[in-house]
Design a protein around this motif. Sequence first.
Motif, short mmCIF file in Angstrom:
data_model
loop_
_atom_site.label_atom_id
_atom_site.label_comp_id
_atom_site.label_asym_id
_atom_site.label_seq_id
_atom_site.Cartn_x
_atom_site.Cartn_y
_atom_site.Cartn_z
N SER A 115 0.83 -1.21 0.00
CA SER A 115 0.00 0.00 0.00
C SER A 115 0.86 1.26 0.00
CB SER A 115 -0.92 0.00 1.23
OG SER A 115 -1.63 1.20 1.34
N ILE A 116 1.87 1.29 0.86
CA ILE A 116 2.75 2.47 0.94
C ILE A 116 3.55 2.63 -0.35
CG2 ILE A 116 4.76 3.43 2.13
CD1 ILE A 116 3.64 2.12 4.70
N ALA A 117 4.07 1.51 -0.87
CA ALA A 117 4.86 1.57 -2.09
C ALA A 117 4.03 2.12 -3.25
CB ALA A 117 5.39 0.18 -2.43
N ASN A 118 2.79 1.70 -3.35
CA ASN A 118 1.94 2.17 -4.45
C ASN A 118 1.65 3.66 -4.35
OD1 ASN A 118 1.78 -0.28 -5.75
ND2 ASN A 118 -0.09 -0.91 -4.71
N ALA A 119 1.72 4.20 -3.14
CA ALA A 119 1.42 5.63 -2.95
C ALA A 119 2.61 6.51 -3.31
CB ALA A 119 1.00 5.89 -1.51
N ILE A 120 3.82 5.98 -3.24
CA ILE A 120 5.00 6.84 -3.42
C ILE A 120 5.84 6.49 -4.65
CG2 ILE A 120 5.12 7.32 -0.95
CD1 ILE A 120 7.36 5.31 -0.69
N ILE A 121 5.59 5.35 -5.30
CA ILE A 121 6.31 4.97 -6.52
C ILE A 121 5.45 5.37 -7.71
CG2 ILE A 121 7.29 3.07 -7.85
CD1 ILE A 121 7.69 1.56 -5.23
N PRO A 122 6.01 6.08 -8.69
CA PRO A 122 5.21 6.62 -9.80
C PRO A 122 4.24 5.63 -10.44
CG PRO A 122 7.43 7.47 -9.92
CD PRO A 122 7.42 6.49 -8.79
N GLN A 123 4.73 4.44 -10.78
CA GLN A 123 3.86 3.46 -11.42
C GLN A 123 3.45 2.34 -10.47
OE1 GLN A 123 2.76 4.08 -14.47
NE2 GLN A 123 4.05 5.94 -14.45
N GLN B 142 13.25 -1.43 -10.21
CA GLN B 142 12.52 -0.44 -9.43
C GLN B 142 13.33 0.07 -8.22
OE1 GLN B 142 8.26 -2.22 -9.11
NE2 GLN B 142 8.10 -0.01 -9.44
N LEU B 143 14.37 -0.65 -7.85
CA LEU B 143 15.17 -0.23 -6.70
C LEU B 143 15.79 1.16 -6.92
CD1 LEU B 143 17.01 -3.56 -5.78
CD2 LEU B 143 15.18 -2.43 -4.48
N SER B 144 16.09 1.48 -8.17
CA SER B 144 16.70 2.78 -8.47
C SER B 144 15.67 3.81 -8.93
CB SER B 144 17.77 2.63 -9.56
OG SER B 144 17.22 2.06 -10.75
N GLU B 145 14.39 3.44 -8.87
CA GLU B 145 13.34 4.33 -9.34
C GLU B 145 13.08 5.46 -8.34
OE1 GLU B 145 8.71 3.76 -10.76
OE2 GLU B 145 10.17 2.17 -11.11
N PRO B 146 13.11 6.74 -8.79
CA PRO B 146 12.86 7.88 -7.89
C PRO B 146 11.42 7.84 -7.35
CG PRO B 146 13.87 8.60 -9.95
CD PRO B 146 13.45 7.17 -10.15
N LEU B 147 11.26 8.37 -6.16
CA LEU B 147 9.94 8.39 -5.53
C LEU B 147 9.22 9.70 -5.82
CD1 LEU B 147 10.76 6.88 -2.01
CD2 LEU B 147 10.12 5.69 -4.13
N LEU B 148 7.91 9.63 -5.90
CA LEU B 148 7.10 10.83 -6.13
C LEU B 148 7.26 11.84 -5.00
CD1 LEU B 148 3.77 9.14 -7.27
CD2 LEU B 148 5.20 10.62 -8.69
N THR B 149 7.50 11.33 -3.79
CA THR B 149 7.52 12.17 -2.60
C THR B 149 8.94 12.49 -2.13
OG1 THR B 149 7.20 10.09 -1.40
CG2 THR B 149 5.26 11.48 -1.72
#
Length: 341
Positions: free
Chosen positions: A150-158, A201-208
């Motif tokens: 749930s938390i990951a889906n809120a802060i990872i772009p896709q 996805q480990l290197s994927e920037p976060l929206l927040t």
Amino acid sequence: MKDRLLPAAIIPAILDLAIRNRLNVETLLHSAEVDPGVLSHSGTFVSVEQQLKLFDAAYQGMNNPAFGLLLGESIQYHSLDLVGQLIATSRNVQEALDELFLFKDLVTPLTSFSLETLGFNAVLVYSVDRVLVKSNWIAHHDVMAASIFSIANAIIPQGLRLTKVRFVHTQPDYVDEYQRIFNTSVEFGCLRNELVFDKRQLSEPLLTSYPEYHSGVRARAKDKLKSIESRETLAAKVAYFISRNLGAAATQLEDVAANFNMTPRTLQRKLKLENTSFVTIRDQCRHQRALRDLSDPGVDMEELAELLGFSDISNFYHAFKRWQGESPGAYRKQALANRGL
């Protein structure tokens, strides 16, 4: 460990779910011996035992076996206070996980985490302390997996691109809820609890992401850890140190005393004032670790004996029989049967 303190950050999420299911909050708090003041004051602490009691009371009150999934689904990063802020303001997924691993004791001290990369996959592995979590442990597995997702889906772009979710418990009746939440392959009766996702996805920037704010939150999280430690008894601190270092670092009397900047004699004297001893605490930690690892079919018994600090498996056998009243082999057989393995 049950005496260990932690911020009451997760309690509002439990109570919010209870309210939505028409449960009486006052009754729940009373049954868990939790002061209602935790609802109106930030920065309050509860013991691990109080949080476990509240979790169990809410689970029983809802009378819904999918309670863990529903609770985890409702948790967002702001539900986790400083740890949630650290995760959300990290630069990327890898850093967010690093912060979770480092500061997880502020929200979930009964859970252990690790991260592995296998081929194209990243595997987030977690386990719940089965010795202290004596009831509703499937719900504890569920809430951990669902809240991370749930938390990951809120802060990872896709969102978090899961390829597989694995649980050590056998398949429950509410399997449709797992499919609804994770929308991917879910397996049960596995050796470990795992969330498997694309390692890119480990290197994927976060929206927040907010690096400037992140550093300040990190300092506050460190201070809060120190605050918790300052409120605990010496016995609780010693038990926590030994539990964390079994098999990883020396845990003899001299080593533990040195960690607390004491002589062995001073440590023993102070523990005596708390009506316990170093040997008693170390035995309790060894016992708890043995119970946890013996329920894992992948753990070799001779390696476990060495990890616990025994010179040979015979000494481990006699110690375990003294602790548990039965042999480690008999305990393992029953523990695996309870898991359907």
